[in-house]
Design a protein around this motif. Structure first.
Motif, PDB file in Angstrom:
ATOM      1  N   LEU A   8      70.885  26.791  81.760  1.00  0.00           N
ATOM      2  CA  LEU A   8      71.669  28.267  81.110  1.00  0.00           C
ATOM      3  C   LEU A   8      70.662  28.134  79.698  1.00  0.00           C
ATOM      4  O   LEU A   8      71.091  27.192  78.906  1.00  0.00           O
ATOM      5  N   ASP A   9      70.443  29.654  80.395  1.00  0.00           N
ATOM      6  CA  ASP A   9      69.670  30.223  78.884  1.00  0.00           C
ATOM      7  C   ASP A   9      69.990  31.521  78.226  1.00  0.00           C
ATOM      8  O   ASP A   9      70.801  32.428  78.772  1.00  0.00           O
ATOM      9  N   LEU A  10      70.905  31.836  77.201  1.00  0.00           N
ATOM     10  CA  LEU A  10      71.533  33.171  76.232  1.00  0.00           C
ATOM     11  C   LEU A  10      70.430  32.925  75.682  1.00  0.00           C
ATOM     12  O   LEU A  10      70.645  32.669  74.275  1.00  0.00           O
ATOM     13  N   GLU A  11      70.389  34.552  75.110  1.00  0.00           N
ATOM     14  CA  GLU A  11      69.354  34.733  74.175  1.00  0.00           C
ATOM     15  C   GLU A  11      69.690  36.032  73.477  1.00  0.00           C
ATOM     16  O   GLU A  11      70.182  37.223  74.611  1.00  0.00           O
ATOM     17  N   GLN A  12      70.030  36.633  72.158  1.00  0.00           N
ATOM     18  CA  GLN A  12      70.387  37.926  72.216  1.00  0.00           C
ATOM     19  C   GLN A  12      69.480  38.410  70.857  1.00  0.00           C
ATOM     20  O   GLN A  12      69.517  37.119  69.920  1.00  0.00           O
ATOM     21  N   LEU A  13      69.641  39.291  70.932  1.00  0.00           N
ATOM     22  CA  LEU A  13      68.823  40.053  69.393  1.00  0.00           C
ATOM     23  C   LEU A  13      69.570  41.217  68.827  1.00  0.00           C
ATOM     24  O   LEU A  13      69.831  42.445  69.951  1.00  0.00           O
ATOM     25  N   ASP A  14      69.978  41.316  67.257  1.00  0.00           N
ATOM     26  CA  ASP A  14      71.596  42.356  67.383  1.00  0.00           C
ATOM     27  C   ASP A  14      70.650  43.059  66.322  1.00  0.00           C
ATOM     28  O   ASP A  14      69.921  42.270  65.219  1.00  0.00           O
ATOM     29  N   LEU A  15      70.577  44.313  66.104  1.00  0.00           N
ATOM     30  CA  LEU A  15      70.079  45.303  65.447  1.00  0.00           C
ATOM     31  C   LEU A  15      71.893  46.041  65.350  1.00  0.00           C
ATOM     32  O   LEU A  15      72.112  46.849  66.109  1.00  0.00           O
ATOM     33  N   THR A  16      72.679  45.633  63.882  1.00  0.00           N
ATOM     34  CA  THR A  16      73.248  46.327  63.058  1.00  0.00           C
ATOM     35  C   THR A  16      73.382  47.559  62.124  1.00  0.00           C
ATOM     36  O   THR A  16      72.589  47.160  60.985  1.00  0.00           O
ATOM     37  N   LEU A  17      73.227  48.500  62.099  1.00  0.00           N
ATOM     38  CA  LEU A  17      73.349  49.481  61.165  1.00  0.00           C
ATOM     39  C   LEU A  17      74.735  49.577  61.067  1.00  0.00           C
ATOM     40  O   LEU A  17      75.678  50.290  61.489  1.00  0.00           O
ATOM     41  N   TYR A  18      74.931  49.887  59.061  1.00  0.00           N
ATOM     42  CA  TYR A  18      76.446  49.758  58.844  1.00  0.00           C
ATOM     43  C   TYR A  18      76.687  50.107  57.391  1.00  0.00           C
ATOM     44  O   TYR A  18      75.315  49.865  56.722  1.00  0.00           O
ATOM     45  N   TYR A  19      78.185  50.510  57.217  1.00  0.00           N
ATOM     46  CA  TYR A  19      78.366  51.020  55.654  1.00  0.00           C
ATOM     47  C   TYR A  19      79.592  49.773  55.338  1.00  0.00           C
ATOM     48  O   TYR A  19      80.223  49.326  55.656  1.00  0.00           O
ATOM     49  N   GLU A  20      79.508  50.355  53.575  1.00  0.00           N
ATOM     50  CA  GLU A  20      80.309  49.518  53.019  1.00  0.00           C
ATOM     51  C   GLU A  20      80.990  50.395  52.686  1.00  0.00           C
ATOM     52  O   GLU A  20      80.924  50.728  52.089  1.00  0.00           O
ATOM     53  N   VAL A  21      82.369  49.932  53.531  1.00  0.00           N
ATOM     54  CA  VAL A  21      83.546  50.667  52.815  1.00  0.00           C
ATOM     55  C   VAL A  21      83.995  49.974  51.795  1.00  0.00           C
ATOM     56  O   VAL A  21      84.197  51.232  51.116  1.00  0.00           O
ATOM     57  N   LEU A  22      84.390  49.625  51.599  1.00  0.00           N
ATOM     58  CA  LEU A  22      84.655  48.548  50.235  1.00  0.00           C
ATOM     59  C   LEU A  22      84.125  47.325  49.627  1.00  0.00           C
ATOM     60  O   LEU A  22      83.154  46.544  50.194  1.00  0.00           O
ATOM     61  N   ASP A  23      83.461  47.483  48.793  1.00  0.00           N
ATOM     62  CA  ASP A  23      83.013  46.654  47.642  1.00  0.00           C
ATOM     63  C   ASP A  23      83.218  45.682  46.892  1.00  0.00           C
ATOM     64  O   ASP A  23      82.910  47.290  45.631  1.00  0.00           O
ATOM     65  N   ASN A  24      84.330  45.154  46.612  1.00  0.00           N
ATOM     66  CA  ASN A  24      84.840  44.070  45.062  1.00  0.00           C
ATOM     67  C   ASN A  24      85.064  43.499  45.964  1.00  0.00           C
ATOM     68  O   ASN A  24      84.493  42.434  46.106  1.00  0.00           O
ATOM     69  N   TRP A  25      86.645  42.944  45.847  1.00  0.00           N
ATOM     70  CA  TRP A  25      86.856  41.344  45.558  1.00  0.00           C
ATOM     71  C   TRP A  25      87.296  41.194  47.360  1.00  0.00           C
ATOM     72  O   TRP A  25      87.742  40.479  47.886  1.00  0.00           O
ATOM     73  N   VAL A  26      87.602  43.289  47.792  1.00  0.00           N
ATOM     74  CA  VAL A  26      87.694  42.641  49.275  1.00  0.00           C
ATOM     75  C   VAL A  26      86.281  43.460  49.500  1.00  0.00           C
ATOM     76  O   VAL A  26      86.283  45.536  48.715  1.00  0.00           O
ATOM     77  N   ASN A  27      85.995  43.394  50.251  1.00  0.00           N
ATOM     78  CA  ASN A  27      84.078  43.917  51.321  1.00  0.00           C
ATOM     79  C   ASN A  27      84.804  44.061  52.826  1.00  0.00           C
ATOM     80  O   ASN A  27      85.252  42.958  53.507  1.00  0.00           O
ATOM     81  N   LEU A  28      84.544  45.299  52.957  1.00  0.00           N
ATOM     82  CA  LEU A  28      84.890  46.162  54.287  1.00  0.00           C
ATOM     83  C   LEU A  28      83.467  46.402  54.931  1.00  0.00           C
ATOM     84  O   LEU A  28      83.062  47.849  53.993  1.00  0.00           O
ATOM     85  N   ASP A  29      83.035  45.620  55.840  1.00  0.00           N
ATOM     86  CA  ASP A  29      81.391  46.166  56.873  1.00  0.00           C
ATOM     87  C   ASP A  29      82.054  47.262  57.740  1.00  0.00           C
ATOM     88  O   ASP A  29      82.895  46.150  58.731  1.00  0.00           O
ATOM     89  N   LEU A  30      81.511  48.335  57.914  1.00  0.00           N
ATOM     90  CA  LEU A  30      81.727  48.788  59.496  1.00  0.00           C
ATOM     91  C   LEU A  30      80.756  49.605  60.330  1.00  0.00           C
ATOM     92  O   LEU A  30      79.982  50.144  59.239  1.00  0.00           O
ATOM     93  N   GLY A  31      80.636  49.093  61.262  1.00  0.00           N
ATOM     94  CA  GLY A  31      79.440  50.290  61.833  1.00  0.00           C
ATOM     95  C   GLY A  31      78.945  50.139  63.599  1.00  0.00           C
ATOM     96  O   GLY A  31      80.114  49.606  63.790  1.00  0.00           O
ATOM     97  N   LEU A  32      77.552  50.015  63.991  1.00  0.00           N
ATOM     98  CA  LEU A  32      77.181  49.718  65.247  1.00  0.00           C
ATOM     99  C   LEU A  32      75.850  48.645  64.837  1.00  0.00           C
ATOM    100  O   LEU A  32      75.061  48.796  64.822  1.00  0.00           O
ATOM    101  N   THR A  33      76.185  47.968  66.549  1.00  0.00           N
ATOM    102  CA  THR A  33      75.560  46.828  67.173  1.00  0.00           C
ATOM    103  C   THR A  33      74.802  47.304  67.848  1.00  0.00           C
ATOM    104  O   THR A  33      75.016  47.227  69.192  1.00  0.00           O
TER     105      THR A  33
END
Length: 243
Positions: free
Chosen positions: A109-134
């Motif tokens: 069994l061979d499983l292969e995947q390549l992801d391209l993700t475009l995302y935004y940083e919604v929060l960027d401090n001691w709490v980090n949150l990214d949302l996007g699409l792959t």
């Protein structure tokens, strides 16, 4: 046959003010994933248990990622991720057989995947949150053949480019270099579903990052007469650099 799935349940972008990086950031990592496999494969209405009938065991798990973050407003950040899972085993499908193959079998069994993700940083401090699409270029192939002669043989194959939601969160523990986080991709559409999540602890010193955690991938996908309904899960460790 390649299928293109066009819908993700719910829109992810964007529900909060965006946060941009102050400077251009670049990072890369490689990881080792010690995974176990369970579930079923089907072709031409024949079904086989990949764990109990085929005794598939992990031979190779490779994972590498690369990301680029920038301070340009409205333009998304970019992440590439590659995963390869190769499993093989020797089992027995009995007299009932699977897709014309009976008795003792050798399987790969061979499983292969390549992801391209475009995302935004919604929060960027001691709490980090990214949302996007792959966009995930996913392929899976199961070969089952008679153990001694190699014939007859059966091929179960799925192949698709799949849009998925992307979510990543990390919580930094101040002044320690330690953090905990989770990230994942997901879609469920028209009877097919893919989920790929991991949770981890991270230690960062200077430009180096070390992670350890658990990753779970669930694939339930049909391509014409072939179907994979499997779960892959287990602990992982990774090392990376960020600039």
């Amino acid at each position: 046959m390649r299928k293109l799935m066009l819908a993700v349940g719910g829109s992810l972008i964007l529900v909060a003010p965006l946060s941009q990086a102050d400077v251009v950031g670049l990072g890369a990592s490689v990881s080792y994933w010690d995974s176990d496999l369970s579930g079923k494969a089907a072709t031409n209405n024949d079904v086989v248990d990949v764990e109990n009938d085929l005794n598939l065991d992990s031979d190779t798990n490779a994972n590498a990622s690369l990301y680029l973050e920038h301070p340009v407003p409205l333009l998304p950040n970019v992440r590439l991720n590659y995963t390869l899972v190769e499993q093989s085993g020797r089992g027995d499908v009995g007299l009932a057989g699977f897709d014309g193959v009976t008795g003792e079998v050798q399987s790969d069994l061979d499983l292969e995947q390549l992801d391209l993700t475009l995302y935004y940083e919604v929060l960027d401090n001691w709490v980090n949150l990214d949302l996007g699409l792959t966009a995930r270029d996913f392929s899976g192939e199961l070969i089952v053949k008679e153990a001694l002669t190699g014939v007859p043989s059966s091929q179960t194959k799925v192949d698709a480019v799949i849009p998925m939601g992307y979510l990543a969160a990390r919580f930094d523990l101040p002044l320690t270099g330690l953090s905990v986080g989770a990230e994942g991709n997901f879609i469920s559409f028209d009877g097919d579903s893919l989920h790929d999540f991991n949770a981890y602890g991270q230690y960062e010193i200077s430009l180096i990052q070390f992670r350890a955690g658990y990753r779970q991938m669930s694939i339930d996908y049909e391509d014409d007469n072939d179907r994979l309904d499997v779960e892959i899960g287990g602990p992982f460790v990774s090392a990376g650099v960020s600039f």
